[in-house]
Design a protein around this motif. Structure first.
Motif, PDB file in Angstrom:
ATOM      1  N   UNK A  14     -11.138  -6.560 -10.791  1.00 32.84           N
ATOM      2  CA  UNK A  14     -11.644  -7.594 -11.681  1.00 32.84           C
ATOM      3  C   UNK A  14     -10.788  -7.724 -12.936  1.00 32.84           C
ATOM      4  N   UNK A  15     -10.195  -6.633 -13.360  1.00 29.01           N
ATOM      5  CA  UNK A  15      -9.474  -6.583 -14.617  1.00 29.01           C
ATOM      6  C   UNK A  15      -8.007  -6.953 -14.483  1.00 29.01           C
ATOM      7  N   UNK A  16      -7.403  -6.557 -13.383  1.00 29.86           N
ATOM      8  CA  UNK A  16      -5.976  -6.823 -13.184  1.00 29.86           C
ATOM      9  C   UNK A  16      -5.721  -6.683 -11.688  1.00 29.86           C
ATOM     10  N   UNK A  17      -5.258  -7.718 -11.048  1.00 28.85           N
ATOM     11  CA  UNK A  17      -5.138  -7.722  -9.595  1.00 28.85           C
ATOM     12  C   UNK A  17      -4.227  -6.634  -9.035  1.00 28.85           C
ATOM     13  N   UNK A  18      -3.134  -6.291  -9.720  1.00 31.12           N
ATOM     14  CA  UNK A  18      -2.159  -5.391  -9.117  1.00 31.12           C
ATOM     15  C   UNK A  18      -2.496  -3.911  -9.271  1.00 31.12           C
ATOM     16  N   UNK A  19      -2.984  -3.507 -10.419  1.00 33.24           N
ATOM     17  CA  UNK A  19      -3.282  -2.084 -10.618  1.00 33.24           C
ATOM     18  C   UNK A  19      -4.172  -1.903 -11.836  1.00 33.24           C
ATOM     19  N   UNK A  20      -4.730  -0.731 -11.956  1.00 32.06           N
ATOM     20  CA  UNK A  20      -5.598  -0.405 -13.079  1.00 32.06           C
ATOM     21  C   UNK A  20      -4.871   0.560 -13.991  1.00 32.06           C
ATOM     22  N   UNK A  21      -4.706   0.188 -15.239  1.00 36.09           N
ATOM     23  CA  UNK A  21      -4.133   1.108 -16.213  1.00 36.09           C
ATOM     24  C   UNK A  21      -5.223   2.092 -16.624  1.00 36.09           C
ATOM     25  N   UNK A  22      -4.949   3.341 -16.473  1.00 32.20           N
ATOM     26  CA  UNK A  22      -5.896   4.370 -16.856  1.00 32.20           C
ATOM     27  C   UNK A  22      -5.401   4.967 -18.166  1.00 32.20           C
ATOM     28  N   UNK A  23      -5.965   4.476 -19.276  1.00 30.69           N
ATOM     29  CA  UNK A  23      -5.500   4.943 -20.570  1.00 30.69           C
ATOM     30  C   UNK A  23      -5.851   6.409 -20.785  1.00 30.69           C
ATOM     31  N   UNK A  24      -5.096   7.026 -21.643  1.00 30.88           N
ATOM     32  CA  UNK A  24      -5.283   8.441 -21.969  1.00 30.88           C
ATOM     33  C   UNK A  24      -5.128   9.336 -20.752  1.00 30.88           C
ATOM     34  N   UNK A  28      -0.836   6.929 -16.133  1.00 34.08           N
ATOM     35  CA  UNK A  28      -1.006   6.830 -14.686  1.00 34.08           C
ATOM     36  C   UNK A  28      -1.572   5.458 -14.358  1.00 34.08           C
ATOM     37  N   UNK A  29      -0.991   4.834 -13.347  1.00 36.50           N
ATOM     38  CA  UNK A  29      -1.512   3.567 -12.852  1.00 36.50           C
ATOM     39  C   UNK A  29      -2.111   3.826 -11.474  1.00 36.50           C
ATOM     40  N   UNK A  30      -3.321   3.362 -11.273  1.00 35.75           N
ATOM     41  CA  UNK A  30      -3.938   3.492  -9.961  1.00 35.75           C
ATOM     42  C   UNK A  30      -3.688   2.174  -9.237  1.00 35.75           C
ATOM     43  N   UNK A  31      -2.813   2.212  -8.269  1.00 36.79           N
ATOM     44  CA  UNK A  31      -2.440   1.021  -7.523  1.00 36.79           C
ATOM     45  C   UNK A  31      -3.172   1.002  -6.183  1.00 36.79           C
ATOM     46  N   UNK A  32      -3.029  -0.098  -5.461  1.00 35.79           N
ATOM     47  CA  UNK A  32      -3.595  -0.180  -4.119  1.00 35.79           C
ATOM     48  C   UNK A  32      -3.096   0.943  -3.232  1.00 35.79           C
ATOM     49  N   UNK A  33      -1.822   1.308  -3.395  1.00 36.25           N
ATOM     50  CA  UNK A  33      -1.256   2.398  -2.604  1.00 36.25           C
ATOM     51  C   UNK A  33      -1.910   3.735  -2.969  1.00 36.25           C
ATOM     52  N   UNK A  34      -2.161   3.956  -4.267  1.00 35.48           N
ATOM     53  CA  UNK A  34      -2.857   5.181  -4.677  1.00 35.48           C
ATOM     54  C   UNK A  34      -4.237   5.255  -4.033  1.00 35.48           C
ATOM     55  N   UNK A  35      -4.973   4.142  -4.108  1.00 40.59           N
ATOM     56  CA  UNK A  35      -6.316   4.115  -3.512  1.00 40.59           C
ATOM     57  C   UNK A  35      -6.237   4.413  -2.018  1.00 40.59           C
ATOM     58  N   UNK A  36      -5.284   3.798  -1.315  1.00 39.35           N
ATOM     59  CA  UNK A  36      -5.137   4.048   0.120  1.00 39.35           C
ATOM     60  C   UNK A  36      -4.858   5.513   0.391  1.00 39.35           C
ATOM     61  N   UNK A  37      -3.988   6.111  -0.401  1.00 38.36           N
ATOM     62  CA  UNK A  37      -3.677   7.538  -0.221  1.00 38.36           C
ATOM     63  C   UNK A  37      -4.920   8.402  -0.427  1.00 38.36           C
ATOM     64  N   UNK A  38      -5.689   8.086  -1.468  1.00 32.84           N
ATOM     65  CA  UNK A  38      -6.914   8.851  -1.728  1.00 32.84           C
ATOM     66  C   UNK A  38      -7.868   8.747  -0.548  1.00 32.84           C
TER      67      UNK A  38
END
Length: 177
Positions: A14-24, A28-38
């Motif tokens: 909802x916030x950003x189509x390509x990836x989620x910026x995880x501040x602090x 680290x950026x959680x991308x679609x590829x990260x989610x798939x790996x998890x």
């Protein structure tokens, strides 16, 4: 040893189509590829709890408190925000399908919706990173998709222990006490 399984994750952020910026969290950026790996790690760990297939599909929607409150009200009749909702595609009480043609079609497990607003608040309350909270919430949602539930304290404790094991596969240590 069971064979490695593949998981296709369709992420709607909802916030950003390509990836989620995880501040602090060390940028680290959680991308679609990260989610798939998890999810791939988790599904491989949970093979004995899931109907057999070689490819699985999961929908993941990252949203805000307003949208998740609407969904929570519509589907659970609770007019308030929540952290995670899971909509399972499989019938929990039905027998497993013994032959699934996954060469052409993955086995759809369902959808997980997570409120980033609530996840941020809970990460602060629990004194851990947003990444850890998102892993916690999505692992919880995945367990619901494959039939886990927590109608009482004992089953909730078992489910949380399983979540701790899932997070350890990602190198995330969390204390549930």
């Amino acid at each position: 040893m069971d064979k490695r399984l593949s998981v296709e994750v369709y992420v709607q952020d909802y916030f950003q189509e390509s990836s989620l910026d995880v501040e602090n969290d060390e940028n680290i950026r959680i991308t679609g590829e990260n989610w798939e790996n998890w999810f791939c790690e988790w599904v491989n760990m949970l093979q004995s709890d899931i109907p057999p297939a070689s490819i699985y599909e999961i929908g993941l929607r990252l949203t805000d408190d307003s949208e998740i409150q609407t969904l929570n009200s519509q589907y659970r009749h609770q007019d308030k925000p929540t952290d995670v909702l899971a909509f399972a595609a499989l019938e929990v009480d039905s027998p497993y399908v013994t032959e699934i043609d996954t060469e052409n079609e993955p086995l759809y497990l369902g959808d997980i919706i997570v409120s980033i607003d609530t996840a941020r608040k809970q990460a602060i309350q629990q004194n851990h990173s947003l990444k850890t909270e998102l892993a916690w919430l999505t692992s919880h949602g995945l367990l619901h998709l494959i039939g886990w539930d927590h109608p009482d304290e004992e089953s909730l404790q078992r489910m949380m222990e399983k979540q701790v094991m899932l997070l350890k596969t990602l190198g995330i240590d969390i204390n549930i006490e």
